[in-house]
Design an enzyme around this catalytic site. Structure first.
Site: not given
Ligand code: UD1
Length: 416
Positions: A22-23, A116, A121, A305, A397
């Site tokens: 999915k990711n 969330c 996030r 995850d 999901r």
């Molecule tokens: C993706 C995965 C999710 C997984 C995560 C970490 C998808 C659809 N989802 O989520 O399943 O748990 O990677 O491996 O691929 N952050 C910020 N600012 C931002 C973006 C992120 O502070 O603009 C923080 C987040 O709150 C979190 C950390 O960075 O604490 C990691 O987030 P990120 O790597 O961006 O995860 P996702 O892409 O949301």
């Protein structure tokens, strides 16, 4: 709302073909609007996150059709640069469309994603990356208006290797003139998959899987047929269940190299793990051993995850395991439910200390997020007696028909 009823304590035995990721699918679906041709995704899992993303694409004017496992996206009718407010607030993955919409229209309006269930996030890293490419932004009433008319190639540095932000910058830069370099990029296998997908469309991207990604923008991308990678978190969840249910399970369509750390931990816990190029076989021992410290970290570290499913498996291990959850701040919502089943877990901030007990007992528990929900299913499979997991929609999901998966390998589990 659906619930899953599980009669625990059965040995898991058999084989299962793991769904695709999915990711990996979600950013690729967003990437489908970078071309005017159709994108065909083979073996795309049937998950509510995928259909929600399809819904957003439809609202933007795309045709989205599913025929069995094949998902077809036709962006021919793409007509808007405003992301539908309700849907984008509800579905975090809508943020993947920000880069591609900007690439197509040089403008994009996006609502700030809501809170969330696993933490704050924010999207500041996505926005910082776009700003470094010259995108101007203003925020008004929770809507961010992005203007990309003065966009230019740049070196985009992330203070933290965000998966989604790395993907957004790859998507927009694939079709923006000039050479963009991402430094401190995320290294997850899903990023390599996105690179491969875009390159098959005619993009020129190198370096995915390392901290530096080089993107030479091309003028046009072409239509493509693509099969995404296997879902390492789905495989990890099945492996965790096999490990704590005395199992002997062969997981096909699995990429062991994407799961190295998780598999070595299962070995440390006492399981026998055998791999081929595209399968993993887990044979459980009599009783798992506690694993000391598990720290969640960006890839190749232990994935956040997989924290919850592994925790469920280790509730009945011999000895202690300490999880340090470093990625999301509220990712222990399953703990109170596991404790209701008799697990001995103490949470202190980012730490969770699990002292293995002899057994856990079935109970009525409630899933409040995707991976935490899957973890409750794992716990229910290993528990004595009956467990009912409410809130199955959270699990849907990310896991395609989870009850069928476990039923096929020997569990007694029904959707009610
Ligand atoms: C993706 C995965 C999710 C997984 C995560 C970490 C998808 C659809 N989802 O989520 O399943 O748990 O990677 O491996 O691929 N952050 C910020 N600012 C931002 C973006 C992120 O502070 O603009 C923080 C987040 O709150 C979190 C950390 O960075 O604490 C990691 O987030 P990120 O790597 O961006 O995860 P996702 O892409 O949301």
């Amino acid at each position: 709302m659906d619930a899953l009823r599980i009669r625990g304590g059965k040995r898991l035995k058999g084989e299962w073909t793991v769904q695709n990721a999915k990711n990996a699918a979600l950013p690729i679906m967003a990437g489908a609007i970078l071309t005017e041709g159709k994108t065909v995704l083979r073996d795309c899992p049937r998950l509510s996150d995928i259909s929600d993303m399809g819904e957003i694409l439809r609202t933007l004017g795309c045709g989205v059709h599913r025929d069995g496992g094949t998902l077809e996206i036709d962006p021919g009718g793409l007509c808007g640069y405003e992301m539908p407010e309700e849907l984008s607030k509800r579905i975090r993955s809508s943020i993947f469309l920000l880069g591609p919409i900007l690439a197509r229209f040089r403008r994009a309006n996006v609502s700030l994603p809501g809170g969330c269930e696993i933490g704050l996030r924010p999207i500041d890293l996505h926005l910082s990356g776009l700003r470094q490419l010259g995108v101007q932004m203003e925020e008004e009433g929770g809507v961010i208006r992005c203007d990309g008319r003065n966009m230019h190639p740049a070196t985009v540095h992330f203070d933290y290797p965000s998966v989604g932000a790395t993907e957004n910058i790859m998507l927009i830069s694939a079709v923006s003139r000039g050479e963009t370099v991402i430094t401190n990029a995320a290294c997850e296998p899903e990023i390599i998959c996105l690179q491969e997908f875009l390159n098959e469309m005619g993009a020129d991207i190198r370096g995915a899987g390392s901290e530096k990604i080089y993107i030479s923008g091309v003028e046009k991308l072409r239509k493509v047929e693509y099969t995404i990678i296997s879902d390492r978190i789905f495989a990890a969840t099945c492996a965790a269940a096999a490990a704590c249910c005395g199992g002997d399970v062969l997981l096909k369509n699995t990429e062991p190299s994407h799961m190295r750390l998780m598999l070595s931990m299962l070995r440390d816990a006492g399981c026998r793990v055998n791999c081929t190029d595209d399968s993993v076989r887990i044979r459980a021992c009599d009783r798992l051993r506690g694993l000391g410290k598990i720290i969640t970290a960006p890839y190749p570290g232990f994935p956040t995850d997989a924290q919850a499913p592994f925790m469920s498996a280790l509730c009945t291990a011999d000895g202690t395991t300490v999880f340090v959850e470093n990625i999301f701040e509220s990712r222990y919502k399953h703990v109170s439910e596991l404790v209701r089943m008799g697990a001995d877990i103490i949470v202190d901030g980012r730490l969770a200390v699990i002292t293995g007990c002899n057994y856990i007992q079935g109970a009525r528990v409630c899933a409040s997020d995707l991976r935490g929900g899957a973890a409750l299913v794992v716990a229910g499979l290993s528990a004595i007696g009956d467990t009912v997991v409410d809130g199955a929609e959270h699990i849907d999901r990310g896991y395609e028909k989870i009850e069928r998966v476990f039923e096929c390998i020997g569990a007694t589990i029904k959707r009610v």
